[in-house]
Each structure stands twice: as structure tokens, then as C-alpha cells.
Design a protein around this motif. Structure first.
Motif, PDB file in Angstrom:
ATOM      1  N   SER A  52      -1.842  -4.129  14.353  1.00  0.00           N
ATOM      2  CA  SER A  52      -2.274  -2.789  13.926  1.00  0.00           C
ATOM      3  C   SER A  52      -1.303  -2.198  12.910  1.00  0.00           C
ATOM      4  N   ALA A  53      -0.014  -2.414  13.120  1.00  0.00           N
ATOM      5  CA  ALA A  53       0.979  -1.899  12.170  1.00  0.00           C
ATOM      6  C   ALA A  53       0.798  -2.536  10.800  1.00  0.00           C
ATOM      7  N   TYR A  54       0.588  -3.856  10.759  1.00  0.00           N
ATOM      8  CA  TYR A  54       0.347  -4.525   9.478  1.00  0.00           C
ATOM      9  C   TYR A  54      -0.924  -3.985   8.822  1.00  0.00           C
ATOM     10  N   ASN A  55      -1.973  -3.757   9.612  1.00  0.00           N
ATOM     11  CA  ASN A  55      -3.220  -3.208   9.060  1.00  0.00           C
ATOM     12  C   ASN A  55      -3.002  -1.815   8.483  1.00  0.00           C
ATOM     13  N   LYS A  56      -2.232  -1.004   9.150  1.00  0.00           N
ATOM     14  CA  LYS A  56      -1.968   0.359   8.661  1.00  0.00           C
ATOM     15  C   LYS A  56      -1.131   0.323   7.388  1.00  0.00           C
ATOM     16  N   LEU A  57      -0.118  -0.525   7.357  1.00  0.00           N
ATOM     17  CA  LEU A  57       0.727  -0.628   6.168  1.00  0.00           C
ATOM     18  C   LEU A  57      -0.028  -1.183   4.967  1.00  0.00           C
ATOM     19  N   MET A 100       0.812  -1.196   0.000  1.00  0.00           N
ATOM     20  CA  MET A 100       0.000   0.000   0.000  1.00  0.00           C
ATOM     21  C   MET A 100       0.862   1.270   0.000  1.00  0.00           C
ATOM     22  N   PHE A 101       1.907   1.269   0.799  1.00  0.00           N
ATOM     23  CA  PHE A 101       2.816   2.413   0.890  1.00  0.00           C
ATOM     24  C   PHE A 101       4.220   1.947   0.500  1.00  0.00           C
ATOM     25  N   PRO A 102       4.474   1.807  -0.797  1.00  0.00           N
ATOM     26  CA  PRO A 102       5.741   1.211  -1.236  1.00  0.00           C
ATOM     27  C   PRO A 102       6.980   1.984  -0.791  1.00  0.00           C
ATOM     28  N   ASN A 103       6.908   3.302  -0.760  1.00  0.00           N
ATOM     29  CA  ASN A 103       8.084   4.079  -0.356  1.00  0.00           C
ATOM     30  C   ASN A 103       8.349   3.935   1.143  1.00  0.00           C
ATOM     31  N   LEU A 104       7.303   3.921   1.926  1.00  0.00           N
ATOM     32  CA  LEU A 104       7.457   3.719   3.362  1.00  0.00           C
ATOM     33  C   LEU A 104       8.095   2.353   3.622  1.00  0.00           C
ATOM     34  N   GLU A 105       7.567   1.333   2.987  1.00  0.00           N
ATOM     35  CA  GLU A 105       8.099  -0.018   3.175  1.00  0.00           C
ATOM     36  C   GLU A 105       9.558  -0.105   2.710  1.00  0.00           C
ATOM     37  N   LYS A 106       9.864   0.531   1.575  1.00  0.00           N
ATOM     38  CA  LYS A 106      11.240   0.516   1.051  1.00  0.00           C
ATOM     39  C   LYS A 106      12.195   1.208   2.004  1.00  0.00           C
ATOM     40  N   GLU A 107      11.812   2.364   2.500  1.00  0.00           N
ATOM     41  CA  GLU A 107      12.697   3.127   3.374  1.00  0.00           C
ATOM     42  C   GLU A 107      12.840   2.472   4.751  1.00  0.00           C
ATOM     43  N   ALA A 139      -9.395   4.061   4.066  1.00  0.00           N
ATOM     44  CA  ALA A 139      -8.374   3.893   5.103  1.00  0.00           C
ATOM     45  C   ALA A 139      -7.067   4.573   4.740  1.00  0.00           C
ATOM     46  N   ASP A 140      -6.936   5.074   3.499  1.00  0.00           N
ATOM     47  CA  ASP A 140      -5.712   5.778   3.115  1.00  0.00           C
ATOM     48  C   ASP A 140      -5.554   7.013   3.977  1.00  0.00           C
ATOM     49  N   ILE A 141      -4.325   7.390   4.193  1.00  0.00           N
ATOM     50  CA  ILE A 141      -4.120   8.649   4.892  1.00  0.00           C
ATOM     51  C   ILE A 141      -4.355   9.787   3.926  1.00  0.00           C
ATOM     52  N   SER A 142      -4.688  10.921   4.452  1.00  0.00           N
ATOM     53  CA  SER A 142      -4.828  12.133   3.668  1.00  0.00           C
ATOM     54  C   SER A 142      -3.822  13.115   4.216  1.00  0.00           C
ATOM     55  N   PHE A 162      -3.264   5.531   9.411  1.00  0.00           N
ATOM     56  CA  PHE A 162      -2.298   6.062  10.360  1.00  0.00           C
ATOM     57  C   PHE A 162      -2.900   7.326  10.965  1.00  0.00           C
ATOM     58  N   THR A 163      -2.681   7.562  12.244  1.00  0.00           N
ATOM     59  CA  THR A 163      -3.100   8.829  12.834  1.00  0.00           C
ATOM     60  C   THR A 163      -2.103   9.909  12.425  1.00  0.00           C
ATOM     61  N   TYR A 164      -2.502  11.134  12.568  1.00  0.00           N
ATOM     62  CA  TYR A 164      -1.612  12.249  12.256  1.00  0.00           C
ATOM     63  C   TYR A 164      -0.343  12.157  13.107  1.00  0.00           C
ATOM     64  N   PHE A 165      -0.506  11.846  14.398  1.00  0.00           N
ATOM     65  CA  PHE A 165       0.628  11.719  15.300  1.00  0.00           C
ATOM     66  C   PHE A 165       1.579  10.619  14.830  1.00  0.00           C
ATOM     67  N   GLU A 166       1.041   9.480  14.389  1.00  0.00           N
ATOM     68  CA  GLU A 166       1.879   8.387  13.897  1.00  0.00           C
ATOM     69  C   GLU A 166       2.652   8.807  12.644  1.00  0.00           C
ATOM     70  N   CYS A 167       1.993   9.491  11.740  1.00  0.00           N
ATOM     71  CA  CYS A 167       2.661   9.970  10.517  1.00  0.00           C
ATOM     72  C   CYS A 167       3.791  10.930  10.867  1.00  0.00           C
ATOM     73  N   GLN A 168       3.496  11.845  11.767  1.00  0.00           N
ATOM     74  CA  GLN A 168       4.497  12.821  12.168  1.00  0.00           C
ATOM     75  C   GLN A 168       5.677  12.134  12.850  1.00  0.00           C
ATOM     76  N   LYS A 169       5.386  11.142  13.676  1.00  0.00           N
ATOM     77  CA  LYS A 169       6.439  10.406  14.381  1.00  0.00           C
ATOM     78  C   LYS A 169       7.315   9.626  13.395  1.00  0.00           C
ATOM     79  N   ILE A 170       6.715   9.062  12.361  1.00  0.00           N
ATOM     80  CA  ILE A 170       7.466   8.329  11.333  1.00  0.00           C
ATOM     81  C   ILE A 170       8.388   9.280  10.569  1.00  0.00           C
TER      82      ILE A 170
END
Length: 87
Positions: free
Chosen positions: A29-34, A1-8, A72-75, A40-48
Motif C-alpha cells: 500500500s505504501a508503494y502504491n501511495k508513493l 510521483m512525490f519527489p520531495n517526499l521521497e527525497k526527504e 489518485a493524487d492527493i488534494s 494518501f488519506t488525510y490522516f496519513e498526510c497529517q501523520k507524515i
């Protein structure tokens, strides 16, 4: 779903269980989000972006998705639903 996130994450040798621990969520939950099943919550995105990648990448790059829009995609526009903020 998020190829760049997974790659990095792979480049940093960070596993999904390690990501889950860093975000203080379950591995499930992490697998579900990926996979895009949940958002992902805004806080989780910011933390990543800020913590794991030390602001070296843009949100657009890390959270790029090659699949059509799914609820379920992030915006990248901050949105509050039921007092939880999503990115």
C-alpha cells in the motif's frame, strides 16, 4: 510521483517498509501511495507532516507532484469520500 517526499524520507534514512509500518499500512500500500496508484488519506498526510517531519515542511512541498493531475493524487483540500477523508 512525490519527489520531495521521497527525497526527504531518504534524507531521514526512512525506507518504504518503515513508512508503511509508521502509517500502519502494508508495504504494498505504501508503494502504491508513493507511486500515485492510490491516495494518501488525510490522516496519513497529517501523520507524515507532523510526525515524521515534525512540521518542518509544508504540505505543498512534501506532497508536490511534477506529473499532471491523476485521480489518485492527493488534494490539499480536505475531501470526504465514502466516510474516508483524503487530503
Amino acid at each position: 510521483m512525490f519527489p520531495n517526499l521521497e527525497k526527504e524520507l531518504k534524507n531521514k534514512k526512512m525506507t518504504v517498509p518503515a513508512l508503511a509500518a509508521y502509517l500502519n499500512i502494508s508495504t504494498h500500500s505504501a508503494y502504491n501511495k508513493l507511486s500515485g496508484k492510490t491516495a494518501f488519506t488525510y490522516f496519513e498526510c497529517q501523520k507524515i507532516i507532523s510526525g515524521i517531519f515534525e512540521d518542518k515542511f509544508t504540505w505543498d512541498y512534501i506532497f508536490y507532484t511534477s506529473t499532471p493531475y491523476h485521480p489518485a493524487d492527493i488534494s490539499l483540500v480536505e475531501e470526504t469520500v465514502n466516510e474516508t477523508t483524503y487530503c
